[in-house]
Design a protein around this motif. Structure first.
Motif, PDB file in Angstrom:
ATOM      1  N   SER A  46       8.228   4.116 -22.755  1.00 53.39           N
ATOM      2  CA  SER A  46       8.921   2.883 -22.668  1.00 53.39           C
ATOM      3  C   SER A  46       9.686   2.821 -21.415  1.00 53.39           C
ATOM      4  N   GLU A 105       2.005  -0.213 -10.367  1.00 50.22           N
ATOM      5  CA  GLU A 105       1.390  -0.666 -11.518  1.00 50.22           C
ATOM      6  C   GLU A 105       0.490   0.190 -11.997  1.00 50.22           C
ATOM      7  N   ASP A 112       2.417   2.947 -15.500  1.00 48.95           N
ATOM      8  CA  ASP A 112       2.351   2.438 -16.971  1.00 48.95           C
ATOM      9  C   ASP A 112       1.112   2.821 -17.590  1.00 48.95           C
ATOM     10  N   THR A 125       9.655  -3.250 -14.337  1.00 49.47           N
ATOM     11  CA  THR A 125      10.484  -4.685 -14.085  1.00 49.47           C
ATOM     12  C   THR A 125      11.625  -4.360 -12.989  1.00 49.47           C
ATOM     13  N   ALA A 173       7.531   1.679 -18.735  1.00 49.36           N
ATOM     14  CA  ALA A 173       7.247   0.458 -18.717  1.00 49.36           C
ATOM     15  C   ALA A 173       8.502  -0.428 -18.005  1.00 49.36           C
ATOM     16  N   GLU A 182       4.359  -6.218 -24.414  1.00 51.83           N
ATOM     17  CA  GLU A 182       5.141  -6.667 -22.933  1.00 51.83           C
ATOM     18  C   GLU A 182       6.131  -5.886 -22.586  1.00 51.83           C
ATOM     19  N   ASN A 183       6.117  -5.813 -21.263  1.00 48.96           N
ATOM     20  CA  ASN A 183       7.169  -4.798 -20.688  1.00 48.96           C
ATOM     21  C   ASN A 183       8.748  -4.888 -21.146  1.00 48.96           C
ATOM     22  N   TRP A 184       8.941  -6.352 -21.466  1.00 52.25           N
ATOM     23  CA  TRP A 184      10.558  -6.672 -21.947  1.00 52.25           C
ATOM     24  C   TRP A 184      10.757  -5.904 -23.288  1.00 52.25           C
ATOM     25  N   ARG A 203       3.776   3.938 -26.754  1.00 48.40           N
ATOM     26  CA  ARG A 203       5.137   3.381 -26.226  1.00 48.40           C
ATOM     27  C   ARG A 203       6.174   3.657 -26.770  1.00 48.40           C
ATOM     28  N   ALA A 257       9.889  -2.916 -24.163  1.00 45.17           N
ATOM     29  CA  ALA A 257      10.158  -1.776 -23.850  1.00 45.17           C
ATOM     30  C   ALA A 257      11.990  -1.504 -23.860  1.00 45.17           C
ATOM     31  N   ALA A 263      -0.347  -0.156 -20.097  1.00 43.40           N
ATOM     32  CA  ALA A 263      -0.416  -1.663 -19.595  1.00 43.40           C
ATOM     33  C   ALA A 263      -0.991  -2.696 -20.381  1.00 43.40           C
TER      34      ALA A 263
END
Length: 283
Positions: free
Chosen positions: A220, A235, A238, A227, A223, A254-256, A214, A258, A241
């Motif tokens: 990144s 889905e 990524d 959002t 990912a 977690e995606n946040w 990532r 990224a 995941a």
């Protein structure tokens, strides 16, 4: 604010050199042309849905925008140094920090305006050919594209500020693109092989391996796209995941998180470029 004047001049120069118009034409053809393909491929007589057009558009845009950002940005400062015009630029009430900031904002505008125009034309095509139009998702894809442009322009301007010749800037930019956008996952696999003695599978993977993957700006950004965009098949974009990790998902997968990595890809290259440019002796 001297950097504002530099950004305006840089943007105006792009218009005079036809770069802005060429990019606008390219992105209109890319967004509108690629989004037509699922409609042309439909053979059962039914009208494809919005998700078909946008889903088909995602991957090509994810390749094209980074290339445009790097091409637009890599000569931003080093060309001024080679031509000698950097002395004129710094002879005005401008600091080297103003030059770096103004260049990255001006070049980002050179990428952003054609991107917005291309998406406006693409929206008209999608509305005309497909069933339904999810405004929020389409705007999410546009926002994602603009963010990609900013990231890769910042990287390229950072490289441009760090070196003393266009040849070095081109080599460094090309090397960056090949390493982080094509070879990075193989680098991560080589590290995994060294540590584990085997190749990684698809799931049940250690968190450290997925985190290394990532660290690539492309991964990144993928990912982050989850959002911003909600369409069928998103889905699957990524490849790192949370479902692939063994055990509990750490916060850095977690995606946040990224967003943190992407922010660093903007700030760190520009910071390094500014420091090297600030300390450079301009001949």
């Amino acid at each position: 604010m001297s950097w504002v004047h530099i950004a305006r001049k840089d943007f105006a120069d792009a218009g005079r050199s036809m770069m802005l118009w060429a990019l606008t034409g390219l992105l209109i053809l890319a967004v509108a042309g690629i989004s037509v393909i699922p409609y042309l491929l439909a053979s059962d007589g039914t009208t494809p849905g919005f998700e078909d057009g946008v889903g088909f558009l995602f991957s090509p845009i994810g390749l094209l925008i980074p290339i445009i950002g790097l091409v637009v940005g890599y000569q931003a400062i080093v060309s001024e140094r080679e031509s000698g015009s950097i002395r004129f630029l710094l002879g005005l009430p401008n600091t080297r920090r103003d030059v770096v900031l103004g260049k990255v904002i001006g070049r980002t505008g050179v990428v952003a305006i054609p991107t917005v125009i291309g998406f406006l034309v693409g929206a008209a095509v999608i509305v005309a050919l497909y069933e339904g139009f999810a405004v929020v998702d389409y705007l999410g894809l546009l926002a994602f594209s603009l963010l990609m442009g900013l990231v890769y322009v910042a990287i390229a301007v950072g490289i441009s500020a760090s070196v003393s010749s266009r040849a070095k800037a081109l080599a460094a930019t090309l090397g960056f693109f090949v390493l982080f956008d094509f070879l990075w996952e193989f680098v991560a696999m080589a590290i995994y092989w060294t540590v584990e003695g085997s190749l990684p599978g698809f799931d049940g993977l250690p968190a450290w391996y997925l985190f290394i993957v990532r660290l690539s700006p492309g991964q990144s950004l993928s990912a982050i796209s989850l959002t911003l965009i909600d369409f069928v098949g998103a889905e699957d974009i990524d490849l790192t995941a949370a479902g692939r990790v063994a055990g509990e998902v750490p916060f850095y997968l977690e995606n946040w998180f990224a967003w943190v990595i992407v922010t660093l890809w903007i700030v760190v290259p520009l910071g390094i470029g500014y420091v090297r440019f600030k300390n450079a002796v301009l001949s």
